[in-house]
Design an enzyme around this catalytic site. Structure first.
Site, PDB file in Angstrom:
ATOM      1  N   LYS A   1     -21.818 -34.794   3.087  1.00  0.00           N
ATOM      2  CA  LYS A   1     -21.441 -34.141   4.340  1.00  0.00           C
ATOM      3  C   LYS A   1     -21.272 -35.215   5.422  1.00  0.00           C
ATOM      4  O   LYS A   1     -20.251 -35.889   5.424  1.00  0.00           O
ATOM      5  CB  LYS A   1     -22.453 -33.050   4.666  1.00  0.00           C
ATOM      6  CG  LYS A   1     -22.243 -31.872   3.702  1.00  0.00           C
ATOM      7  CD  LYS A   1     -23.239 -30.776   3.767  1.00  0.00           C
ATOM      8  CE  LYS A   1     -22.809 -29.675   2.802  1.00  0.00           C
ATOM      9  NZ  LYS A   1     -23.927 -28.920   2.249  1.00  0.00           N
TER      10      LYS A   1
ATOM     11  N   SER B   1     -27.301 -23.371   6.453  1.00  0.00           N
ATOM     12  CA  SER B   1     -25.887 -23.737   6.418  1.00  0.00           C
ATOM     13  C   SER B   1     -24.957 -22.657   6.953  1.00  0.00           C
ATOM     14  O   SER B   1     -23.856 -22.964   7.392  1.00  0.00           O
ATOM     15  CB  SER B   1     -25.489 -24.118   4.994  1.00  0.00           C
ATOM     16  OG  SER B   1     -25.842 -23.105   4.085  1.00  0.00           O
TER      17      SER B   1
ATOM     18  N   HIS C   1     -27.580 -30.367   5.880  1.00  0.00           N
ATOM     19  CA  HIS C   1     -26.887 -30.240   7.165  1.00  0.00           C
ATOM     20  C   HIS C   1     -27.679 -30.879   8.309  1.00  0.00           C
ATOM     21  O   HIS C   1     -27.318 -30.725   9.468  1.00  0.00           O
ATOM     22  CB  HIS C   1     -26.620 -28.767   7.496  1.00  0.00           C
ATOM     23  CG  HIS C   1     -25.486 -28.194   6.706  1.00  0.00           C
ATOM     24  ND1 HIS C   1     -24.162 -28.442   7.001  1.00  0.00           N
ATOM     25  CD2 HIS C   1     -25.479 -27.419   5.601  1.00  0.00           C
ATOM     26  CE1 HIS C   1     -23.390 -27.823   6.120  1.00  0.00           C
ATOM     27  NE2 HIS C   1     -24.170 -27.189   5.258  1.00  0.00           N
TER      28      HIS C   1
HETATM   29  C1  LIG Z   1     -23.962 -28.469   0.843  1.00  0.00           C
HETATM   30  C2  LIG Z   1     -25.392 -28.224   0.544  1.00  0.00           C
HETATM   31  C3  LIG Z   1     -25.967 -28.684  -0.638  1.00  0.00           C
HETATM   32  C4  LIG Z   1     -25.145 -29.312  -1.712  1.00  0.00           C
HETATM   33  O1  LIG Z   1     -24.777 -30.615  -1.395  1.00  0.00           O
HETATM   34  P1  LIG Z   1     -23.576 -31.312  -2.194  1.00  0.00           P
HETATM   35  O2  LIG Z   1     -23.845 -32.744  -2.006  1.00  0.00           O
HETATM   36  O3  LIG Z   1     -22.304 -30.825  -1.596  1.00  0.00           O
HETATM   37  O4  LIG Z   1     -23.704 -30.897  -3.625  1.00  0.00           O
HETATM   38  C5  LIG Z   1     -27.316 -28.508  -0.811  1.00  0.00           C
HETATM   39  N1  LIG Z   1     -28.086 -27.873   0.120  1.00  0.00           N
HETATM   40  C6  LIG Z   1     -27.552 -27.406   1.261  1.00  0.00           C
HETATM   41  C7  LIG Z   1     -28.445 -26.742   2.262  1.00  0.00           C
HETATM   42  C8  LIG Z   1     -26.196 -27.546   1.506  1.00  0.00           C
HETATM   43  O5  LIG Z   1     -25.677 -27.062   2.632  1.00  0.00           O
END
Ligand SMILES: *Cc1c(COP(=O)(O)O)cnc(C)c1O
Length: 395
Positions: free
Chosen positions: A242, A183, A211
């Site tokens: 996301k 990320s 992602h």
């Molecule tokens: C954003 C993210 C999460 C968390 O996801 P949410 O649905 O926002 O709680 C988990 N793992 C990774 C790699 C992320 O980038």
């Protein structure tokens, strides 16, 4: 006067202020869009995870409203009591079909999904959890809640992973966890090598596609599709928060994995289910992924264009291979200054410093979406050039 037992709050916050780590929350005053109003200023927004621009897609908006009319605003129960609504299962069936797995199980967020899976599968001292050093915080916390020991390998270092697996041969069960796309740097995990090693050592692979969902692979199916590893990655995690533009997370895998988690995963057992509007939004989002592949194409075109633009200007954009492109500034204070100056110029790109990234590797992180126009990207590149020269990141 008695001393205030909460006096440490101010002390620790002051300490953050001294280290320039204190942050005021930025407030989005419009929809989450390519150009948004943030703290009263209209800016090109390069910091959301709205990869495909679905936060404002008419089909998703309508689906949420329709589901609210039909099913009300909430479930008022945990899944295991009476919080499983038909629309929750409809989404799970849809996700499983999308990911090419037998089953899927939705959790409240991607964060809780990772915690739930790591904690419930790694349930004894004899187990072993193996994790890339740059994995997401929710995997780190899941590993902390697990009963097993954990071993961390240097980022994408397959020789180190192999050594850990050799040393850990005696474990009852071994779980290798990796982000599909990392990320902070936007680089892609070497999943084929991880899967080869896992198969050799009888380990389980879990890929976190937060992602990568809606970004990599056919129609945005994620890492497994990108690498053509269908059937070889037993645990796929995705987020609905996301690219899917709503909220939630899910596990895609076998029917047995789903049943196991229904009985063992604590966030599933002890925290309530999503409002029906959330499930409806996600169902509509999957339909959009399947029927509007041009969104994915536009996102990748934009990402390539912007990445090339930054590189041509002479910025250090690290190892990025995806629409996440860091602009590495060095010291944390420099990255924050870059972010602040860009904001004044009409571009929002969040500064990210130590301890989220290593000292000396502080950056602003940009994410380009399908919704950005070339004019918006050119505007942002102009401002990067101007501020980059001003801060002597460019000559
Ligand atoms: C954003 C993210 C999460 C968390 O996801 P949410 O649905 O926002 O709680 C988990 N793992 C990774 C790699 C992320 O980038």
């Amino acid at each position: 006067m008695p001393t205030d037992p909460l006096s440490f709050l101010a002390e620790e916050l002051d300490d953050l202020k001294k280290k320039n780590l204190f942050r005021k929350l930025k407030v989005l005053e419009t929809e989450q869009k390519a150009t948004s109003t943030i703290d009263g200023r209209q800016v090109v927004n390069l910091s959301s995870n709205n990869y495909l621009g679905l936060t404002t897609h008419p089909r998703l908006r309508e689906a949420a409203i329709e589901a609210t009319r039909k099913y009300g605003v909430g479930s008022a129960a945990v899944r295991t009591i009476i919080g499983t609504m038909s629309i929750h299962e409809e989404l799970e069936t849809k996700l499983a079909r999308f990911k090419g797995t037998e089953a899927a199980l939705v959790f409240q967020s991607g964060f809780t999904t990772n915690v739930a899976v790591c904690q419930s599968l790694m349930s004894a001292e004899q187990d072993l959890l193996v994790s890339d050093e740059l994995n997401h915080a929710s995997i780190i916390d899941g590993a902390r809640l697990a009963k097993s020991p954990r071993k961390i390998y240097p980022h994408k270092d397959m020789a180190a992973l192999k050594r850990i697996l050799e040393e850990g041969k005696g474990a009852r069960r071994t779980l290798i966890v990796t982000d599909g796309v990392f990320s902070m740097d936007g680089d892609i995990a070497p999943l084929p090598d991880i899967v080869d090693l896992a198969e050799k050592f009888g380990a389980i692979v879990m890929v976190d596609d937060a992602h990568a969902s809606g970004v990599l692979g056919e129609n945005g199916r994620g890492s497994v599709s990108h690498w053509k590893l269908e059937g070889r990655v037993p645990i796929q995690i995705g987020t609905l928060s996301k690219a899917i533009a709503s909220i939630g997370g899910y596990v895609a895998g076998t029917r047995l994995l789903r049943e196991y988690l229904v009985h063992k995963a604590r966030p599933f057992l002890f925290s309530s289910s999503h409002p029906p509007s959330v499930s409806a939004t996600c169902i509509a989002a999957i339909d959009v992924l399947l029927t509007e592949p041009e969104l994915l194409r536009r996102m990748w075109d934009n990402a390539r264009y912007f990445k090339e633009g930054l590189a041509r200007l002479g910025f250090n954009t690290g190892a990025s291979e995806t629409p996440i492109t860091p602009v590495i500034a060095g010291e944390t204070s420099k990255a924050m200054r870059l972010s602040d100056r860009l904001f004044e110029e009409g571009v929002f790109a969040q500064g990210i410093g130590f301890p989220t990234v290593a000292e000396g590797r502080a950056r602003v992180r940009t994410i380009v979406t399908a919704a950005h126009t070339r004019a918006e990207l050119d505007f942002a590149l102009d401002k990067f050039a101007k501020v980059g020269r001003e801060l002597e990141l460019l000559r």
